[in-house]
Scaffold this motif. Structure first.
Motif, short mmCIF file in Angstrom:
data_model
loop_
_atom_site.label_atom_id
_atom_site.label_comp_id
_atom_site.label_asym_id
_atom_site.label_seq_id
_atom_site.Cartn_x
_atom_site.Cartn_y
_atom_site.Cartn_z
N ILE A 398 78.47 21.22 106.21
CA ILE A 398 79.06 20.54 105.50
C ILE A 398 79.58 19.32 105.97
CG2 ILE A 398 81.15 20.60 103.82
CD1 ILE A 398 81.32 23.65 104.07
N THR A 399 79.37 18.14 105.25
CA THR A 399 79.82 16.97 106.20
C THR A 399 80.84 16.57 104.97
OG1 THR A 399 77.58 17.12 107.35
CG2 THR A 399 79.26 15.04 107.20
N ALA A 400 81.69 15.88 105.70
CA ALA A 400 82.70 14.99 104.46
C ALA A 400 82.98 13.44 104.82
CB ALA A 400 84.03 16.26 104.20
N ASN A 401 82.87 12.75 103.96
CA ASN A 401 82.85 11.15 104.43
C ASN A 401 84.67 10.87 104.11
OD1 ASN A 401 80.32 10.99 106.15
ND2 ASN A 401 79.47 9.91 104.68
N THR A 402 85.17 10.61 104.83
CA THR A 402 86.40 9.99 104.00
C THR A 402 86.99 8.47 104.14
OG1 THR A 402 88.11 9.81 106.24
CG2 THR A 402 87.11 12.24 104.99
N VAL A 403 87.96 7.90 103.31
CA VAL A 403 88.24 6.74 103.29
C VAL A 403 88.93 5.74 104.61
CG1 VAL A 403 88.67 6.63 101.21
CG2 VAL A 403 90.52 7.26 102.32
N SER A 404 89.30 6.63 105.69
CA SER A 404 89.64 6.54 106.80
C SER A 404 88.26 6.31 107.65
CB SER A 404 90.00 7.42 107.83
OG SER A 404 90.78 7.36 108.76
N GLU A 405 89.16 4.46 108.04
CA GLU A 405 87.91 4.10 108.68
C GLU A 405 87.65 4.65 109.86
OE1 GLU A 405 89.14 -0.02 108.55
OE2 GLU A 405 88.43 -0.46 106.42
N GLU A 406 88.93 5.56 111.06
CA GLU A 406 88.67 5.64 112.24
C GLU A 406 88.04 6.95 112.59
OE1 GLU A 406 93.11 3.50 112.87
OE2 GLU A 406 91.48 2.94 115.12
N PHE A 407 88.90 7.77 111.90
CA PHE A 407 87.93 8.80 112.09
C PHE A 407 86.71 9.06 109.99
CE2 PHE A 407 88.98 12.59 114.62
CZ PHE A 407 88.67 13.38 114.13
N PRO A 408 86.45 8.38 109.67
CA PRO A 408 85.53 8.72 108.95
C PRO A 408 84.26 9.79 108.46
CG PRO A 408 84.28 7.35 110.60
CD PRO A 408 85.08 8.13 111.00
N THR A 409 84.36 10.47 109.47
CA THR A 409 83.43 11.46 109.20
C THR A 409 83.30 12.96 109.53
OG1 THR A 409 81.44 10.29 109.16
CG2 THR A 409 80.89 12.05 109.84
N VAL A 410 84.08 13.84 108.89
CA VAL A 410 84.54 15.56 108.90
C VAL A 410 82.97 16.65 109.01
CG1 VAL A 410 86.47 17.37 108.92
CG2 VAL A 410 86.70 14.90 108.40
N THR A 411 82.79 17.28 110.09
CA THR A 411 81.90 17.90 110.41
C THR A 411 82.00 19.59 110.74
OG1 THR A 411 80.53 16.11 110.80
CG2 THR A 411 79.44 19.04 110.60
N ILE A 412 82.04 20.43 109.52
CA ILE A 412 81.82 21.59 109.65
C ILE A 412 80.71 22.56 109.58
CG2 ILE A 412 82.90 24.06 108.26
CD1 ILE A 412 84.59 21.72 106.73
N ARG A 413 80.51 23.28 110.47
CA ARG A 413 78.96 24.60 110.97
C ARG A 413 79.62 25.30 110.58
NH1 ARG A 413 79.14 20.87 114.25
NH2 ARG A 413 80.36 22.04 115.87
N VAL A 414 79.30 26.10 109.49
CA VAL A 414 79.48 27.85 109.69
C VAL A 414 78.40 28.84 109.91
CG1 VAL A 414 79.90 29.39 108.34
CG2 VAL A 414 81.10 27.19 107.74
N GLY A 415 78.66 29.76 110.53
CA GLY A 415 77.19 30.47 111.80
C GLY A 415 77.97 32.49 111.53
N LYS A 416 76.17 32.51 111.45
CA LYS A 416 77.04 34.64 111.43
C LYS A 416 78.34 34.09 112.90
CE LYS A 416 72.78 35.69 109.23
NZ LYS A 416 71.34 36.55 109.73
N TYR A 417 79.11 35.99 112.77
CA TYR A 417 79.67 36.32 113.22
C TYR A 417 79.73 37.87 113.62
CZ TYR A 417 83.59 37.17 116.46
OH TYR A 417 84.47 37.36 117.30
N ASN A 418 79.94 38.76 112.19
CA ASN A 418 80.38 39.59 112.05
C ASN A 418 79.63 40.45 110.02
OD1 ASN A 418 82.87 40.15 111.87
ND2 ASN A 418 83.49 40.46 112.44
N ALA A 419 79.30 42.15 110.24
CA ALA A 419 79.49 41.79 108.77
C ALA A 419 80.16 41.59 107.85
CB ALA A 419 79.01 43.46 108.73
#
Length: 456
Positions: A398-419
């Motif tokens: 998931i990549t979110a672009n925001t209105v913030s000029e100094e911190f414009p992008t947030v990236t979330i990576r989700v992976g497998k862990y257990n059942a």
């Protein structure tokens, strides 16, 4: 028939009630005892008392007066409560002799040969000893001996000096906790280091995050910080324990060593903390504690409230939301669970109103449904933190672009862990465990956001 002097004094006391005096003559020994009313302070209130000694419950106490300041005779560093001593001395000099007894031949008849209580003091350079004996037959006072004369006083010296050293101890004031810009709590069960940044735009996409783990961009919820500061601010002494204990006692008895001690340090735009306390072992009366730089040991009241402090961990106060972003601060969101979906949010003004339009992969969708899907993402919180875990093969990005000029992008990576859990890693936070069922439902939600024409 013989009568004891004490028996005759009962008659004497009755006679004095009507203002007279009685002359008692023993039938075998010529003893003349006269008792007359007086109203005299046993000590002149203006007397310069330079030292005073008494015993309370087996504890010998000697105080000395040096230019108006009272000290413990054998330890001038001991924290004496000056006001408490002044109150005690005021009570002492306020004791009045109500009657004077002349002609006393045997102090034992008044309980003064082995007195119930004795006080020794030096006044105007002269050492004197005062004693309290028996209560009078009518319990209207106590026999009192000043070294030369016997009196009846309304108060017993034992009542006046019913003070232990602890009663006369000045407990240190715990500094008030006000504003803070840096908090450090370290100990065997604590690992807490947080810093406040008023200007946070370069550290976070969320303008409401001002507290961060020191040296990182890991955000902390302000409410949690405030709760901790409130808990520290409510710390109070329960009992005074010891003054200047030995190094051995500091370590083995009170736990003021690296193995057992927790240290709290609070800073406010200064190099040195304005609040610093060491908390040691627990006891029946609470945790042992001392202020930094002090020689005095106390216990803290309400030991249960101390536990959150001595167990404080950075992970306990981290923001656990997978994405803490407001809908109105989003400009674009890419949701890739195998099939990339790009949501673009546009806000325009028409006829004096803000109009929000949303597209997914270029097709217009229902803005309300898109908002609900986005908020479903922001509602997901981490189950726990698993520092050091990486996601190299994400099942969801998931990549979110925001209105913030100094911190414009947030990236979330989700992976497998257990059942039952996935693990998520973001730009702003360490790895968090997520419930797999919540992530799977989120994927289904984003896979079907109704088109704008289907919103009716």
């Amino acid at each position: 028939m013989k009568r004891s002097i004490k028996s005759l004094l009962l008659v004497l006391a009755l006679a004095l009630l009507v203002g007279g005096y009685w002359v008692v003559t023993n039938m075998t020994t010529s003893v003349n005892v006269t008792q007359s009313s007086v109203s005299t302070a046993i000590v002149d209130k203006n007397a310069a008392i330079s030292s005073i000694s008494w015993t309370y419950e087996g504890e010998d106490i000697t105080l000395v007066n040096n230019d108006g300041t009272w000290f413990l005779a054998n330890d001038e560093t001991y924290p004496i409560n000056q006001n408490a001593v002044k109150t005690l001395m005021g009570t002492f000099t306020g004791v009045m002799a109500k009657q004077k007894i002349d002609g006393v031949s045997s102090l034992a008849d008044y309980g003064l040969e082995e007195p119930a209580y004795t006080v020794t003091f030096t006044a105007d350079g002269e050492e004197r000893t005062f004693s309290t004996g028996d209560a009078t037959p009518l319990d209207n006072g106590y026999y009192f001996y000043d070294g030369s004369d016997v009196y009846v006083t309304g108060a017993s010296l034992k009542e006046v000096f019913e003070s232990s050293l602890l009663d006369l101890t000045a407990m240190e004031e715990i500094p008030a906790v006000s504003t803070a810009t840096h908090i450090v709590i370290s100990g065997p069960d604590a690992s807490f280091d947080q810093t406040y940044y008023e200007e946070n735009a370069s550290l976070s996409y969320n303008a409401n995050w001002h507290w961060f783990e020191t040296g990182t961009k890991i955000p902390t919820l302000t409410d949690y910080i405030q709760e901790l500061l409130d808990a520290i601010g409510k710390l109070t002494w329960n009992t005074y324990v010891a003054h200047a204990p030995s190094e051995e006692d500091l370590n083995s008895v009170y736990g003021m060593n690296a193995e057992n001690m927790t240290t709290i340090a609070i800073y406010d735009d200064a190099d040195e903390p304005y609040f610093e306390m060491h908390i040691g072992r627990g006891s029946d009366n609470g945790y042992y504690a001392m202020l930094a730089g002090s020689d005095d040991i106390y216990t803290l009241a309400d030991s249960d409230s101390v536990l959150p402090i001595v167990n404080a961990q950075n992970a306990d106060v981290r923001s656990a939301a997978i994405l803490s972003l407001l809908w109105q601060d989003l400009t674009e969101l890419t949701f890739d669970a195998g099939t990339p979906l790009t949501m673009v949010r546009t806000e325009t003004e028409a006829e004096g109103e803000n109009v929000v339009t949303v597209t997914v992969n270029g097709e217009a969708v229902d803005p309300d449904a898109a908002k609900e899907a986005f908020e479903a993402l922001t509602y997901i919180v981490g189950y726990s933190f698993v520092d050091g875990t990486e996601v190299t093969e994400p099942i969801l990005t998931i990549t979110a672009n925001t209105v913030s000029e100094e911190f414009p992008t947030v990236t979330i990576r989700v992976g497998k862990y257990n059942a039952t859990h996935y693990v998520a890693v973001t730009d702003a936070q360490p790895a968090m465990l997520l419930k797999a069922s919540e992530v799977d439902e989120l994927i289904r939600t984003f896979s079907y956001i109704p088109a704008a024409e289907m919103a009716e």
